[in-house]
Structures are given as C-alpha cells and as structure tokens.
Design a protein around this motif. Structure first.
Motif, mmCIF file in Angstrom:
data_model
loop_
_atom_site.group_PDB
_atom_site.id
_atom_site.type_symbol
_atom_site.label_atom_id
_atom_site.label_comp_id
_atom_site.label_asym_id
_atom_site.label_seq_id
_atom_site.Cartn_x
_atom_site.Cartn_y
_atom_site.Cartn_z
ATOM 1 N N GLU A 73 35.672 39.409 42.244
ATOM 2 C CA GLU A 73 36.830 39.209 41.364
ATOM 3 C C GLU A 73 36.778 40.187 40.200
ATOM 4 O OE1 GLU A 73 39.238 36.902 41.691
ATOM 5 O OE2 GLU A 73 38.431 35.295 42.923
ATOM 6 N N THR A 76 37.452 43.933 41.579
ATOM 7 C CA THR A 76 38.846 44.241 41.914
ATOM 8 C C THR A 76 39.801 43.867 40.794
ATOM 9 O OG1 THR A 76 39.090 42.086 42.941
ATOM 10 C CG2 THR A 76 38.451 43.884 44.381
ATOM 11 N N LYS A 77 39.291 43.387 39.676
ATOM 12 C CA LYS A 77 40.097 43.020 38.509
ATOM 13 C C LYS A 77 41.009 41.825 38.776
ATOM 14 C CE LYS A 77 39.072 46.981 36.378
ATOM 15 N NZ LYS A 77 38.751 47.596 35.227
ATOM 16 N N THR A 78 40.818 41.135 39.898
ATOM 17 C CA THR A 78 41.600 39.924 40.107
ATOM 18 C C THR A 78 41.136 38.833 39.159
ATOM 19 O OG1 THR A 78 40.098 39.506 41.935
ATOM 20 C CG2 THR A 78 42.279 40.276 42.491
ATOM 21 N N GLN A 80 41.351 39.006 36.165
ATOM 22 C CA GLN A 80 42.378 38.882 35.133
ATOM 23 C C GLN A 80 43.468 37.901 35.520
ATOM 24 O OE1 GLN A 80 43.407 42.986 33.930
ATOM 25 N NE2 GLN A 80 42.500 42.270 32.032
ATOM 26 N N LEU A 81 43.729 37.809 36.818
ATOM 27 C CA LEU A 81 44.699 36.814 37.262
ATOM 28 C C LEU A 81 44.162 35.420 36.967
ATOM 29 C CD1 LEU A 81 47.249 35.953 38.849
ATOM 30 C CD2 LEU A 81 45.816 35.929 40.871
ATOM 31 N N LEU A 82 42.901 35.208 37.346
ATOM 32 C CA LEU A 82 42.300 33.893 37.117
ATOM 33 C C LEU A 82 42.292 33.558 35.627
ATOM 34 C CD1 LEU A 82 39.279 34.031 39.583
ATOM 35 C CD2 LEU A 82 41.544 33.065 39.950
#
Lengths: 293, 399
Positions: A73, A76-78, A80-82
C-alpha cells in the motif's frame, strides 16, 4: 471495514502468492501427517503439527501471507486512499489482519479434517480428538501471533521482500531464545548487564520510532535505573534472571511443550493472544505515526 | 466549508508549509497554484487528513480533522498526486470497493458507481484491469473514486499532470462539470489550466501563501508583459544598439551569444506587438532575424509580481545565476512562429513550457535580475486588453 476485509481476501485469493502459499502449507502439513500418522502408524496428530513447527515450515510460509499487507500500500501510494477514507486506522489494520487470518485459516480448516479422517480408520481407539484439536487450536493462535508480527514488519518498510526478511528474523530470534536462555551465564552481574543493554536497545527503538530524545531517555533510563536499584537492594534476585526472561519468551517451544504433552496450555493461549494484540497495536501506531513524519 | 487556519508542516528543520490560512466557500472552483516543491501536495494532504500538520488546524463543515477525522473525511473526496489505484482490480471492482469503504448505503452503491463511471466516461473500460488502462483513464478512475460518497468538496492534486493535451482538455471539462454542483479544489503548476477552470486562486510559493483572491482581482492586479526571445545574426553590441533605438521596449537582455548569432530577451507591454518593428529594425542594418518566439510568463515571475508589485525584483532573485540559458523548445517554437508571422489566427494548443520544471523556473527567475530597472514604467495602464488576434495568451487577462 468490511469492504477492506473483502478486498484483501479477494486480492490474496486472486493473486499468485496467496494460492501458492495455501497449497504449500497444505502439501507440507499433509506430508507430515502422512509420515507420522499413516506411514509410521502413530495415532497422535499433534506430532505431525509439531514436526511442521520445529522444521521451520511456518517461519518460511507466514511472511508470504503478511509481507504485502501494508508495504505494498505504501509502495503504490494506495495508502493515501486508505488514509483519506472515513475509516479509522484501527479498523484498517484490523480488517487487514482478519483477512490474513482468513487466508491462513483456509489450509488450517482443511487440516482440521485430518484427525477426523484418522479417527475413521482407527480400529483400536488410539486417536485422541481432544489432544489433536487442542494442538490444532494452539497452532492457530500461534499463527495469529506470527501474523501480527509479520504485519508489523510490513508496516515498517515499503519493500515487501524486506518486510518478509524482517518477519523471518523476528521468528528466528524467537526460535533461539530458549537456546540462548540455556547458555546464558546465571551470575547476577551478567543479568544486570544484559538488562541494561536491553534498556538501551529499547531506548534506541523508541528514538527511531518517535524521534523524541526525551522519550528515548525515559525508555532507557527508567528500566535501567530500576534494575540498578533492585540490584543494589538484593542482588540475589538477579541470579539467572535474564535466562528466565528469555526462557519465558520461548514462543515455539511453548507450543511444542504443550502439544507434545497433549496439554491445552493456557499460558500459551494467553501469550499468543497478547503477543498478537501487542503487535497489532504496534502496527496501528506505526501506520498512524506516518501521518506525523 | 473548509477552514484552514495557521497550517504549518515542518520536516526536521525544513519548513514545507508555513502558516497558511484560508477558507473555502461552497460552490466554487478553487485553483491551488504554485511551482513544484511549493508545498501544494503537503497542504492538500493535510486538508484531507493524510498528513498531520505540525501546527494549525483544518476543519471541514465544523468537524476538526484532528478530533473527528472520520466525520470530517466524509465531506471530502480526494485524488492524490499519484492516483491510489489497485492495479489488479477492474475500475468497476475498485469503485465498488471505495463506495463500500466510504460507507455508501448498500442499495445505492450500484447506482452511485454507475453514475460516477458515466460522468467520468469510463464505462467502456469498466471490466479491464486498471493495470492495462492508459494514464488518462487511470486519472479518470481516480477522479471517479473521489466523487463517490457524494462529498461536498472534491480535492484534486494535479489531475492533468503527465497527460497529453487531448486528455488534459477532457479532464478540465470534467472538472468544470464537477464544479457546477460541488466545491472543487484543484492544484496545478500549469497556469493556463487554472486560469481556464477556476473562479478563485490560492497561490503558494516556498510554503507561504502568496495570494488568495478571486481570479478577476488577481488578473486586474497583474499587467501582462510580453517576453520575446529574438535570435539575430549579429554581434551582441549591434543587437543592443538596434533594440535601444526601438520605442516601447521595456527592457532587453542578451541571453546567449555564440557563433555570430545573439539571442536577446525583449520585454514590452502586451497591448502592442513589436515583432514587426524589431524584425524591420534588424533588416534595416542587414542583420537577419533567425528566430523569434514569445515566452509565456512563468509562475515565478507572477509570484514576484504578486508579492513584490513595485518591481524590486533584484532582491527577490532567488539564485541569481543570471542568463545564458538555451531553451531548445523555445527555439523550435520561435522558428515556427517566425515562419507564419502573418497568420493572425494562429494559435497553438500545446506548449511544452506549460509544464514548468524547477530548472526552468530557477533559470527564468535568475534572468529577472538583469534588466528590470525600468519595470516601474509599466504601472500606469490597465492590463485587461484582449489580445485575441495574437498568439500571445494573456496569463490572467480578461476571459
């Protein structure tokens, strides 16, 4: 939270690693069961599980289940979504942990059928379901503690391979604490020195995590001072103390002792559950900390 | 709607964001403008709760991001600089996941996902893996994600970064549509984009708030100047002598001079076009103008003008390394401009210099130090002239 849980389970099952690791775990546990219970004709299923534990099967397999969880996470910079979702970090970490345990639970659920199969072909009544399932249950708890440690490792770094290596390192350290405990000199000064070094290590970790030198000084100073005061008051307390502390951390041996004796060991249950809770808490704190750096 | 008060972020001794305060009112499109490294993303991350401020507070609809993060985050949809996409999912699966995670009611999830896919135009791609989508489509999936859960404010961090001109136009249109129903905050270092889309500008530079005003007010406070790069087959002193004799030039400076040709940066007020005059002046002494091209004013200059309107640019010159910069792209463009100089309707849609890099910025910023003494002269006339018949695009000029 449910959404994150579902997503995690789904991506583990759709991805290669999850499926391969489930297969590997089933193959190895099946292999040990065949050898111990079928080929050797032993009635004790717990011996098969114990073999897997002493032969490092879980040390090798468990990191694969946890290494991706948080490291990926971040990479992949996901992440930031979380972080921007209206879901607390506590729930995110817990959802991911539950997902890991679900994936680990799949082979464990299959394995749970083995004692029943053995029972089916047991003409002399030698298979004891109670000891088999208590060993199985302790193993699940042990894996739960390992998963929490693995997730913590994954929360530390962005690279999943390094996360896996950190988990393997932690597991091996736990493997060898009983050995270290046995060879550690029992004299009081040796224990005192070791405890002070441990305090310094603790302080260093606190410094690395919080970047707060006051907190680090407290983390080093308070336990170290306490040890010295107690030592001055009554040095006989320190005789063999560090060895005992190490011995009480015997993560895998604790499992082995209980399982091989056919015991349902409450100490082990409490130890594994509290270790899992502690490391989940560390994981959460570490993820939360990332907002502040 | 959103109140940002005294927001600061320090990384060790480095201050990324320094005491920024502003409020965001409903129903507007805000442009968040600043060069690379100015602290745009850091600020946006703090507004959305992805990053905690060192000091200051963000409240969204009365909910403090620090004390009630879950409530505050419900009102915000965020597209970070890198779209946070799970590449092993299809857009449909991904959007469903985000909708569920945002707590959209179960019976409304399918409708909402269909809605955002329709308005971002990704329906045709909904069953492909995100991994296989083009950058433009990924960006759309990212925007769709931000729209889910019907947030009051949508925050987009450089949504057009790295897209081709066609895709940029599409995303801009999409942002304009979004702005009809909600508040949008859009960060960018592309001037034309912000100018086209936004009603209100927040400009930050070096972590500080440089300007916070409506687009109209900012346009009024800026007077457009044309900056022209002229390359002539002449010695530097010859070129200077010719230019010194032309009326209306505010300033000029030799930037490059080699192999018998000289490049000069000439500045003059945008309401006049001196290209012909300059060209003829050089042909009078039989010196060939090899190329001529208009430079768009860059952000750094605008900041200098906004923060330092009286033109004392020398003190604001950050690195001061002066001229001597060969911008090849500018040269190519200049050639093109020169070829069809008479074509009044000529307009180009894609200017590589729209994407300002730090180097450009530093270099251009450095140039400013040279010949700015007569900047004061230009304060006396308004800058709202529409120069539609020219290929010069006024930066904030009346649109």
């Amino acid at each position: 939270m449910l959404a994150i849980y579902k997503k995690e389970v789904r991506s583990a099952l759709c991805g290669m690693i999850g499926c391969v690791m489930i297969a590997v775990m089933l193959a190895l546990l099946g292999f040990f069961t065949s050898v111990e219970n079928i080929a050797n004709g032993g009635p004790r299923f717990e011996v098969a599980l114990y073999d897997a534990v002493v032969l490092f099967v879980f040390v090798i397999i468990m990191p694969f289940f946890t290494m991706r969880t948080l490291a990926e996470e971040k990479r992949t910079k996901t992440e930031q979504l979380l972080l921007s979702l209206p879901v607390s970090m506590k729930k995110i970490v817990f959802a991911k942990y539950l997902a890991v345990m679900t994936i680990v639970g799949i082979p464990m659920a299959v394995v749970a059928l083995y004692p029943l199969v053995l029972k089916l072909f047991d003409s002399v009544g030698a298979v004891n379901l109670a000891t088999s399932y208590s060993a199985w249950f302790s193993l699940v708890l042990m894996l739960a503690a390992m998963a929490a440690m693995g997730m913590f490792a994954s929360s530390l770094v962005e690279n999943q391979i390094i996360a896996a290596l950190i988990s393997v390192g932690m597991y091996f350290a736990l493997y060898f604490t009983p050995t270290l405990a046995a060879i550690f000199p029992p004299s009081p000064p040796a224990s005192l020195a070791a405890l002070i070094i441990a305090s310094v290590v603790l302080g260093t970790i606190v410094l690395a995590v919080t970047k707060n030198s006051t907190a680090a000084c407290i983390a080093t100073g308070v336990p170290a001072a306490a040890c010295i005061i107690v030592y001055v008051a009554d040095r006989s307390l320190f005789s063999g103390l560090f060895g005992k502390i190490l011995a009480s951390l015997s993560f895998f041996q604790l499992y082995g002792d209980g399982a091989m004796l056919g015991l349902f060991d409450l100490t082990a249950v409490v130890y594994y559950v509290s270790l899992a809770a502690l490391f989940l808490f560390f994981t959460m704190m570490n993820m939360e900390r990332r907002r502040y750096v | 709607m959103i109140t940002v008060s005294h927001l600061s972020k320090k990384y060790g001794s480095h201050t990324a964001v320094d005491d920024i305060s502003f409020t965001v009112e409903p129903g507007r499109i805000y442009g968040f403008l600043g060069p690379n490294g100015a602290g745009k993303s850091t600020t946006m991350n703090m507004i959305t709760g992805c990053l905690s401020p060192t000091e200051g507070e963000v409240t969204v609809d009365g909910h403090s991001m620090l004390d009630e993060p879950v409530e505050a985050k419900r009102h915000i949809g965020y597209l970070p600089e890198t779209p946070p996409l799970y590449t092993d999912m299809t857009p449909y699966e991904y959007l469903r996941f985000v909708a569920e995670a945002k707590g959209v009611r179960r019976d409304k999830i399918a409708d909402e996902v269909a809605d955002v896919m329709a308005s971002t135009g990704i329906e045709d791609m909904q069953d492909r893996l995100i991994r296989n989508l083009s950058k433009g489509y990924r960006q759309r999936v990212g925007i769709a994600q931000a729209m889910l859960g019907d947030p009051d404010v949508i925050i987009l961090d450089e949504p057009t970064e790295g897209l081709d001109p066609q895709q940029r136009t599409e995303i801009r249109t999409l942002v304009r549509e979004l702005g009809r129903e909600r508040t949008v905050i859009l960060s960018s270092h592309v001037l034309s984009e912000v100018q086209e889309v936004c009603d209100h500008l927040i400009i930050i530079s070096h972590g500080k708030l440089a300007a916070n005003d409506t687009m109209e007010n900012i346009s009024r406070s800026l007077k457009p100047t044309t900056s022209l790069l002229v390359t002539v087959k002449a010695a530097p002193d010859e070129a200077e002598a010719v230019l010194a004799g032309i009326e209306g030039i505010e300033s000029f400076a030799v930037t490059v001079s080699d192999g018998g040709s000289t490049t000069v940066r000439v500045r003059y007020p945008s309401e006049v076009d001196l290209r012909e005059t300059i060209s003829f002046a050089f042909s009078d002494i039989r010196r060939a103008v090899v190329s001529m091209g208009i430079e768009e004013e860059n952000l750094e200059e605008i900041f200098l003008r906004l923060t330092n309107p009286d033109g004392d640019k020398e003190s604001a010159d950050v690195d001061g390394d002066g001229g001597a910069v060969v911008d090849t792209e500018a040269g190519d463009e200049a050639d093109a401009d020169n070829d069809d100089e008479d074509d009044e309707d000529e307009s180009y849609h894609y200017d590589p210099r729209d994407y300002l890099t730090d180097e450009d910025m530093a270099a251009d910023g450095g140039d400013d130090g040279e010949e700015e003494d007569d900047d004061d002269d230009k304060d006396d006339d308004g800058g709202d002239d529409d120069k539609n018949d020219d290929d010069y695009k006024p930066l904030f000029g009346g649109r």
